[in-house]
Structure formats: C-alpha cells, structure tokens
Design a protein around this motif. Structure first.
Motif, PDB file in Angstrom:
ATOM      1  N   LEU A 176       0.893  -1.202  -0.089  1.00 44.24           N
ATOM      2  CA  LEU A 176       0.023  -0.035   0.228  1.00 44.24           C
ATOM      3  C   LEU A 176       0.881   1.310  -0.078  1.00 44.24           C
ATOM      4  CD1 LEU A 176      -2.807   1.489   0.433  1.00 44.24           C
ATOM      5  CD2 LEU A 176      -2.562   1.078   3.058  1.00 44.24           C
ATOM      6  N   LEU A 177       0.786   1.949  -0.927  1.00 42.61           N
ATOM      7  CA  LEU A 177       1.548   3.143  -1.086  1.00 42.61           C
ATOM      8  C   LEU A 177       0.577   4.225  -1.106  1.00 42.61           C
ATOM      9  CD1 LEU A 177       3.488   0.997  -2.701  1.00 42.61           C
ATOM     10  CD2 LEU A 177       4.179   2.965  -4.099  1.00 42.61           C
ATOM     11  N   LEU A 178       0.780   5.106   0.212  1.00 41.84           N
ATOM     12  CA  LEU A 178      -0.101   6.233   0.524  1.00 41.84           C
ATOM     13  C   LEU A 178       0.433   7.519   0.404  1.00 41.84           C
ATOM     14  CD1 LEU A 178      -2.977   6.698   1.705  1.00 41.84           C
ATOM     15  CD2 LEU A 178      -2.435   6.215   3.957  1.00 41.84           C
ATOM     16  N   ARG A 179       0.264   8.321  -0.356  1.00 37.21           N
ATOM     17  CA  ARG A 179       0.673   9.640  -0.866  1.00 37.21           C
ATOM     18  C   ARG A 179       0.117  10.662   0.253  1.00 37.21           C
ATOM     19  NH1 ARG A 179      -0.090  14.373  -2.695  1.00 37.21           N
ATOM     20  NH2 ARG A 179       1.713  15.659  -3.260  1.00 37.21           N
ATOM     21  N   ILE A 180       0.894  11.390   1.022  1.00 40.01           N
ATOM     22  CA  ILE A 180       0.397  12.236   2.028  1.00 40.01           C
ATOM     23  C   ILE A 180       0.490  13.727   1.464  1.00 40.01           C
ATOM     24  CG2 ILE A 180       0.538  13.060   4.473  1.00 40.01           C
ATOM     25  CD1 ILE A 180      -0.467   9.992   3.977  1.00 40.01           C
ATOM     26  N   ASP A 181      -0.511  14.553   1.711  1.00 39.06           N
ATOM     27  CA  ASP A 181      -0.316  15.838   1.340  1.00 39.06           C
ATOM     28  C   ASP A 181       0.643  16.638   2.423  1.00 39.06           C
ATOM     29  OD1 ASP A 181      -0.706  18.750   0.984  1.00 39.06           O
ATOM     30  OD2 ASP A 181      -2.742  18.586   0.074  1.00 39.06           O
ATOM     31  N   ALA A 182       1.796  17.071   1.726  1.00 41.95           N
ATOM     32  CA  ALA A 182       2.636  17.779   2.697  1.00 41.95           C
ATOM     33  C   ALA A 182       2.309  19.103   3.193  1.00 41.95           C
ATOM     34  CB  ALA A 182       3.911  17.970   1.910  1.00 41.95           C
ATOM     35  N   ARG A 183       1.078  19.714   2.770  1.00 43.24           N
ATOM     36  CA  ARG A 183       0.493  20.618   3.176  1.00 43.24           C
ATOM     37  C   ARG A 183      -0.425  20.372   4.647  1.00 43.24           C
ATOM     38  NH1 ARG A 183      -2.558  22.810  -1.670  1.00 43.24           N
ATOM     39  NH2 ARG A 183      -2.798  20.273  -1.599  1.00 43.24           N
ATOM     40  N   ILE A 184      -1.011  19.149   4.690  1.00 40.39           N
ATOM     41  CA  ILE A 184      -1.843  18.609   5.502  1.00 40.39           C
ATOM     42  C   ILE A 184      -1.334  17.692   6.734  1.00 40.39           C
ATOM     43  CG2 ILE A 184      -4.242  17.614   6.023  1.00 40.39           C
ATOM     44  CD1 ILE A 184      -4.731  18.545   3.157  1.00 40.39           C
ATOM     45  N   GLY A 185      -0.580  16.747   6.160  1.00 36.43           N
ATOM     46  CA  GLY A 185       0.236  15.718   7.071  1.00 36.43           C
ATOM     47  C   GLY A 185      -0.969  14.614   7.085  1.00 36.43           C
ATOM     48  N   LEU A 186      -0.515  13.768   7.875  1.00 35.31           N
ATOM     49  CA  LEU A 186      -1.625  12.431   8.056  1.00 35.31           C
ATOM     50  C   LEU A 186      -2.913  12.873   8.807  1.00 35.31           C
ATOM     51  CD1 LEU A 186       1.146   9.977   9.800  1.00 35.31           C
ATOM     52  CD2 LEU A 186      -0.347   9.588   7.588  1.00 35.31           C
ATOM     53  N   VAL A 187      -3.944  12.567   8.301  1.00 37.37           N
ATOM     54  CA  VAL A 187      -5.279  12.588   8.828  1.00 37.37           C
ATOM     55  C   VAL A 187      -6.019  11.401   9.326  1.00 37.37           C
ATOM     56  CG1 VAL A 187      -5.575  14.736   7.841  1.00 37.37           C
ATOM     57  CG2 VAL A 187      -6.294  12.615   6.489  1.00 37.37           C
ATOM     58  N   GLY A 188      -7.055  11.377  10.026  1.00 34.21           N
ATOM     59  CA  GLY A 188      -7.896  10.588  10.665  1.00 34.21           C
ATOM     60  C   GLY A 188      -8.143   9.153   9.546  1.00 34.21           C
ATOM     61  N   SER A 189      -8.552   9.594   8.351  1.00 32.50           N
ATOM     62  CA  SER A 189      -8.731   8.687   7.236  1.00 32.50           C
ATOM     63  C   SER A 189      -7.519   7.952   6.785  1.00 32.50           C
ATOM     64  CB  SER A 189      -9.544   9.443   6.206  1.00 32.50           C
ATOM     65  OG  SER A 189      -8.789  10.293   5.532  1.00 32.50           O
ATOM     66  N   ASP A 190      -6.410   8.353   6.877  1.00 38.64           N
ATOM     67  CA  ASP A 190      -5.209   7.750   6.462  1.00 38.64           C
ATOM     68  C   ASP A 190      -4.920   6.781   7.521  1.00 38.64           C
ATOM     69  OD1 ASP A 190      -4.474   9.587   4.471  1.00 38.64           O
ATOM     70  OD2 ASP A 190      -3.549  10.856   5.853  1.00 38.64           O
ATOM     71  N   PHE A 191      -5.102   6.919   8.724  1.00 35.90           N
ATOM     72  CA  PHE A 191      -4.836   5.868   9.843  1.00 35.90           C
ATOM     73  C   PHE A 191      -6.076   4.767   9.744  1.00 35.90           C
ATOM     74  CE2 PHE A 191      -2.614   9.478  11.830  1.00 35.90           C
ATOM     75  CZ  PHE A 191      -1.478   8.826  12.135  1.00 35.90           C
ATOM     76  N   GLU A 192      -7.242   5.122   9.344  1.00 36.03           N
ATOM     77  CA  GLU A 192      -8.301   4.321   9.169  1.00 36.03           C
ATOM     78  C   GLU A 192      -7.990   3.260   7.849  1.00 36.03           C
ATOM     79  OE1 GLU A 192     -11.826   6.484   8.688  1.00 36.03           O
ATOM     80  OE2 GLU A 192     -11.585   7.424  10.754  1.00 36.03           O
ATOM     81  N   LEU A 193      -7.512   3.889   6.826  1.00 38.40           N
ATOM     82  CA  LEU A 193      -7.293   3.050   5.713  1.00 38.40           C
ATOM     83  C   LEU A 193      -6.048   2.102   6.202  1.00 38.40           C
ATOM     84  CD1 LEU A 193      -7.196   2.313   2.657  1.00 38.40           C
ATOM     85  CD2 LEU A 193      -5.661   4.308   2.279  1.00 38.40           C
ATOM     86  N   LEU A 194      -4.970   2.713   6.835  1.00 37.62           N
ATOM     87  CA  LEU A 194      -3.981   1.793   7.266  1.00 37.62           C
ATOM     88  C   LEU A 194      -4.264   0.710   8.251  1.00 37.62           C
ATOM     89  CD1 LEU A 194      -1.300   4.454   8.020  1.00 37.62           C
ATOM     90  CD2 LEU A 194      -1.033   2.783   6.200  1.00 37.62           C
ATOM     91  N   ALA A 195      -5.262   0.881   9.071  1.00 38.91           N
ATOM     92  CA  ALA A 195      -5.878  -0.222  10.013  1.00 38.91           C
ATOM     93  C   ALA A 195      -6.651  -1.226   8.969  1.00 38.91           C
ATOM     94  CB  ALA A 195      -6.833   0.334  10.933  1.00 38.91           C
ATOM     95  N   ASP A 196      -7.476  -0.649   8.028  1.00 38.00           N
ATOM     96  CA  ASP A 196      -8.523  -1.643   7.402  1.00 38.00           C
ATOM     97  C   ASP A 196      -7.401  -2.323   6.384  1.00 38.00           C
ATOM     98  OD1 ASP A 196     -10.536  -0.561   8.471  1.00 38.00           O
ATOM     99  OD2 ASP A 196     -11.084   0.754   6.849  1.00 38.00           O
ATOM    100  N   TRP A 197      -6.226  -1.883   5.986  1.00 39.16           N
ATOM    101  CA  TRP A 197      -5.394  -2.647   5.038  1.00 39.16           C
ATOM    102  C   TRP A 197      -4.802  -3.944   5.671  1.00 39.16           C
ATOM    103  CZ3 TRP A 197      -0.349  -3.681   3.895  1.00 39.16           C
ATOM    104  CH2 TRP A 197       0.067  -4.089   2.745  1.00 39.16           C
ATOM    105  N   ALA A 198      -4.420  -3.847   6.913  1.00 34.32           N
ATOM    106  CA  ALA A 198      -3.604  -4.937   7.610  1.00 34.32           C
ATOM    107  C   ALA A 198      -4.724  -5.327   8.765  1.00 34.32           C
ATOM    108  CB  ALA A 198      -2.347  -4.535   7.950  1.00 34.32           C
ATOM    109  N   PRO A 199      -4.908  -6.638   8.705  1.00 39.85           N
ATOM    110  CA  PRO A 199      -5.592  -7.100   9.585  1.00 39.85           C
ATOM    111  C   PRO A 199      -4.662  -7.259  10.920  1.00 39.85           C
ATOM    112  CG  PRO A 199      -5.086  -8.753   8.353  1.00 39.85           C
ATOM    113  CD  PRO A 199      -4.495  -7.489   7.757  1.00 39.85           C
ATOM    114  N   PRO A 200      -5.427  -7.164  12.259  1.00 36.86           N
ATOM    115  CA  PRO A 200      -4.510  -7.346  13.376  1.00 36.86           C
ATOM    116  C   PRO A 200      -3.765  -8.917  13.334  1.00 36.86           C
ATOM    117  CG  PRO A 200      -6.669  -7.067  14.028  1.00 36.86           C
ATOM    118  CD  PRO A 200      -6.591  -7.056  12.700  1.00 36.86           C
ATOM    119  N   ALA A 201      -2.511  -8.717  13.890  1.00 37.00           N
ATOM    120  CA  ALA A 201      -1.850  -9.857  13.811  1.00 37.00           C
ATOM    121  C   ALA A 201      -2.431 -11.113  15.004  1.00 37.00           C
ATOM    122  CB  ALA A 201      -0.234  -9.670  14.437  1.00 37.00           C
ATOM    123  N   PRO A 202      -2.259 -12.400  14.702  1.00 35.26           N
ATOM    124  CA  PRO A 202      -2.769 -13.407  15.624  1.00 35.26           C
ATOM    125  C   PRO A 202      -2.201 -12.958  17.081  1.00 35.26           C
ATOM    126  CG  PRO A 202      -2.050 -14.337  13.657  1.00 35.26           C
ATOM    127  CD  PRO A 202      -1.477 -12.967  13.366  1.00 35.26           C
TER     128      PRO A 202
END
Length: 184
Positions: free
Chosen positions: A146-172
C-alpha cells in the motif's frame, strides 16, 4: 509476520508545506538542529510541526504492523521526532544513496523501499509517491503493498490511519507484549 509500516517524517508527520506563518491545528512547533542542519551554523534551527496525537495513532497500528522510519532523518528520527510523539526507538531504512537517480522516473526512495521490504508486505506513507512508484512496485514486489501519498500541506489525517488499519488485519494474538506496546 506482520507487514511493515514505512514512515516518512517530512510531509506525513511534519506538514512542512503548510503556510509558513500558520501552524496546522493540533500541531506543536519544535526547533531542531539535526546533523545536516547543524552543519549550517548560521542557519536558524529547523522548524518542525508535529502532532502529538500521531504517536498514539501509530502505536495503535503496532498490533498490525512493524513500524519503521523511512525518512531522510534516518536514525535521527529516533532522537528528534520519536520523543515528541511518544514513540520508542524504531528501526530505520539506512538509504545507501539519498536523492540520487531512480529507475524509470520513480521517487529515489522507491527502489530502496523494495530492497528493505524484501518479500514482506508493506504500507508506505510519504509525500513524494507518484503513479510511477505505484506501477514500479506493482511490477516488482511479490507481496501486497500500500503506497499512501500524504499531502505535505496537511500531514496525516484520521482517514489515513483508518485506511492503514483496514489494510492490515491485526496479527494473531494482537502482537502485544505485556507492557502494552510491541516495543521494549
């Protein structure tokens, strides 16, 4: 084995491209003199904007990912950035060459990200990712990415963290140690 989460500093964590006189909401200003900056003795300290909530949000992903610095700050991210975010020392990509030529018009980091990841799945957050990087990774990486381009004027936002959480399931087993986080 958990996927890697490769974390750039300038852009995703430090929205350096925001209006110079207007710190983004939720961010604190820090003045720093990392190695490259220290060498320019006449230069004022580097202004870095960091949102302390990002540390907890990144640690919240640690049951899904192995957190890795993927920044030109290299190990200095552990000294200058991590402490302001409440992050423990993290491994880092030790770029063999920084800002050099890259294959097929890709961002200079992309080839080294693939080397570092090997055959492991990874998510990468950076402000310099382009369509050429997506294509390059799709053609050469044997695992999910997953390559996630972040806007350098805004930085990471809540939806970025949600996308990252959804992309990788929790480890056993949650991947957590008794201390409450996966790092010593």
């Amino acid at each position: 084995m958990k996927p890697l989460l490769l974390i750039d500093v300038d852009g995703p964590l430090n929205p350096y491209a925001a209006k110079a006189q207007r710190r983004p909401e939720g961010y604190a200003t820090h003045r720093m003199r990392p190695t490259g900056w220290r060498e320019a003795e006449s230069a004022k300290p580097l202004r870095v904007w960091l949102n302390p909530a990002h540390g907890a949000q990144l640690l919240g992903l640690a049951d899904r990912y192995e957190l890795i610095w993927a920044t030109t700050w290299k190990d200095e991210a552990n000294d200058w950035i991590g402490p302001h975010l409440g992050l423990p020392r993290l491994p880092f990509v030790d770029w063999p060459v920084m800002h050099g030529r890259a294959p097929r018009g890709t961002f200079w980091k992309t080839q080294y990200v693939l080397e570092y990841a090997g055959a492991r799945p990874f998510a990468w957050i950076d402000d310099d990712i382009t369509a050429l990087d997506h294509e390059y990774v799709d053609q050469r990486h044997p695992a999910r990415a997953l390559l996630l381009r972040i806007d350098a004027r805004i930085g990471l936002v809540g939806s970025d963290f949600e996308l990252l959480a959804d992309w990788a399931p929790p480890a056993p087993g949650g991947g957590r140690r008794r201390s409450g986080h996966p790092y010593p």
